[in-house]
Design a protein around this motif. Structure first.
Motif, mmCIF file in Angstrom:
data_model
loop_
_atom_site.group_PDB
_atom_site.id
_atom_site.type_symbol
_atom_site.label_atom_id
_atom_site.label_comp_id
_atom_site.label_asym_id
_atom_site.label_seq_id
_atom_site.Cartn_x
_atom_site.Cartn_y
_atom_site.Cartn_z
ATOM 1 N N UNK A 1 -18.598 10.847 -16.352
ATOM 2 C CA UNK A 1 -17.608 11.813 -15.877
ATOM 3 C C UNK A 1 -16.825 12.459 -17.018
ATOM 4 N N UNK A 2 -17.130 12.070 -18.243
ATOM 5 C CA UNK A 2 -16.480 12.694 -19.393
ATOM 6 C C UNK A 2 -15.061 12.229 -19.626
ATOM 7 N N UNK A 3 -14.733 11.007 -19.177
ATOM 8 C CA UNK A 3 -13.361 10.515 -19.297
ATOM 9 C C UNK A 3 -13.153 9.597 -20.495
ATOM 10 N N UNK B 1 -10.124 15.004 -21.197
ATOM 11 C CA UNK B 1 -10.060 14.933 -19.730
ATOM 12 C C UNK B 1 -9.513 13.583 -19.282
ATOM 13 N N UNK B 2 -9.898 12.522 -19.986
ATOM 14 C CA UNK B 2 -9.394 11.198 -19.651
ATOM 15 C C UNK B 2 -7.896 11.086 -19.858
ATOM 16 N N UNK B 3 -7.396 11.698 -20.927
ATOM 17 C CA UNK B 3 -5.949 11.660 -21.179
ATOM 18 C C UNK B 3 -5.190 12.437 -20.105
ATOM 19 N N UNK B 4 -5.723 13.595 -19.705
ATOM 20 C CA UNK B 4 -5.035 14.360 -18.661
ATOM 21 C C UNK B 4 -4.923 13.552 -17.373
ATOM 22 N N UNK C 1 -10.790 18.104 -10.696
ATOM 23 C CA UNK C 1 -11.358 18.850 -11.827
ATOM 24 C C UNK C 1 -12.504 18.074 -12.468
ATOM 25 N N UNK C 2 -12.327 16.762 -12.590
ATOM 26 C CA UNK C 2 -13.374 15.906 -13.155
ATOM 27 C C UNK C 2 -14.597 15.876 -12.240
ATOM 28 N N UNK C 3 -14.367 15.698 -10.945
ATOM 29 C CA UNK C 3 -15.473 15.625 -9.983
ATOM 30 C C UNK C 3 -16.281 16.917 -9.998
ATOM 31 N N UNK C 4 -15.606 18.038 -9.964
ATOM 32 C CA UNK C 4 -16.305 19.325 -9.910
ATOM 33 C C UNK C 4 -16.999 19.657 -11.230
ATOM 34 N N UNK C 5 -16.530 19.066 -12.335
ATOM 35 C CA UNK C 5 -17.150 19.327 -13.637
ATOM 36 C C UNK C 5 -18.421 18.518 -13.849
ATOM 37 N N UNK D 1 -12.051 26.360 -10.538
ATOM 38 C CA UNK D 1 -13.274 26.802 -11.219
ATOM 39 C C UNK D 1 -13.029 27.290 -12.651
ATOM 40 N N UNK D 2 -11.978 28.076 -12.926
ATOM 41 C CA UNK D 2 -11.764 28.510 -14.319
ATOM 42 C C UNK D 2 -11.434 27.365 -15.270
ATOM 43 N N UNK D 3 -11.036 26.194 -14.734
ATOM 44 C CA UNK D 3 -10.621 25.073 -15.581
ATOM 45 C C UNK D 3 -11.724 24.042 -15.775
ATOM 46 N N UNK D 4 -12.865 24.246 -15.141
ATOM 47 C CA UNK D 4 -13.910 23.231 -15.200
ATOM 48 C C UNK D 4 -14.516 23.168 -16.585
ATOM 49 N N UNK D 5 -15.000 21.968 -16.933
ATOM 50 C CA UNK D 5 -15.644 21.777 -18.235
ATOM 51 C C UNK D 5 -16.831 22.702 -18.351
ATOM 52 N N UNK D 6 -17.038 23.235 -19.539
ATOM 53 C CA UNK D 6 -18.124 24.183 -19.768
ATOM 54 C C UNK D 6 -19.437 23.449 -20.027
ATOM 55 N N UNK D 7 -19.788 22.542 -19.128
ATOM 56 C CA UNK D 7 -21.059 21.829 -19.258
ATOM 57 C C UNK D 7 -22.171 22.701 -18.714
#
Length: 258
Positions: A51-53, A66-69, A85-89, A174-180
């Protein structure tokens, strides 16, 4: 990083690890002492990494941005927003949710999610992992305020009843999602391949017959004349007559004679 769907863990354990990893990170040995070792911790760390945390090595676990946020969220609303935000990314989760919205679904059940992951996204995950991964996905999505998890009973599959405002939430985040790089949907790929194939087909030049005009470099018109020589010495008279009539050289009603 290869996709390895999170399973055999719980959102509660994810938040415990995030709490311990605040600041400069935490040694894995500390996590093992506090949470226990074995599969639960291993799969919890895999889920956090997928999940990129977190980032980790053999000895230490550290929070990503992302984990710190998420770990430092100041209230329940902020925590839900950051978790959403994490789930959608995460492509397997965000891709399934986006597809459900496109199809106008109000409920995502386990078999539908499995088809999206295994057939359309081609994740190629073991069947037993997929079955438990769906449950974890639904629980995490509920924790993020994206829906309500319903456990399967009496032959009904486990499912996520999507939040009524899910589309608005996704649009806002959507504009805040990780650019994966998103996983490709096979059905979309097929349509794109057909479009690309049509676009790259070279345009066939018109066949020139007789005399015509084309433009050379600089837009200067150039007259092109083609001469075709046909050997008629072995042809029968009827065939020659038909050929010349086709070219308009023998009027209708006129017959050739030997």
């Amino acid at each position: 990083m290869a996709i390895l769907l999170p399973y055999r863990t719980d959102p509660r354990l994810l938040f415990q690890v995030l709490e311990y990893a605040k600041g400069r990170g935490v040694d894995r040995s500390v996590l093992e002492a506090r949470l226990g070792g074995g599969e639960p911790l291993r799969e919890t760390l895999n889920a956090l990494e997928q999940l990129g945390l977190i980032e980790r090595d053999d000895a230490e676990v550290r929070l990503t941005e992302a984990g710190r946020r998420l770990a430092y969220a100041t209230d329940a609303m902020e925590r839900r927003r950051e978790l959403a935000r994490v789930v959608l990314s995460y492509p397997p989760y965000g891709g399934a949710i986006e597809r459900a919205l496109r199809e106008g679904l109000s409920v995502m059940d386990g078999p539908w999610v499995e088809r999206v992951w295994q057939v359309e996204m081609r994740l190629g995950q073991p069947r037993n992992r997929v079955e438990e991964a769906r449950t974890f996905f639904f629980k995490l999505a509920e924790e993020a305020g994206l829906g309500v998890f319903r456990r399967g009973v009496r032959g009904q599959p486990s499912r996520l009843v999507l939040a009524p405002d899910l589309e608005e939430q996704v649009r806002a985040l959507r504009p805040l999602l990780a650019r994966a790089e998103p996983l490709r949907d096979v059905s979309e790929e097929a349509g794109e391949e057909q479009t690309e194939r049509a676009e790259v087909q070279p345009e066939m030049p018109p066949r020139l017959a007789g005399e015509g005009t084309i433009e050379a470099a600089g837009g200067v018109p150039v007259t092109v004349t083609m001469t075709v020589t046909v050997d008629l010495t072995t042809w029968e008279l009827e065939k020659i007559e038909a050929f010349l009539r086709l070219l308009g050289m023998v009027p209708e009603g006129v017959r050739l004679s030997r």
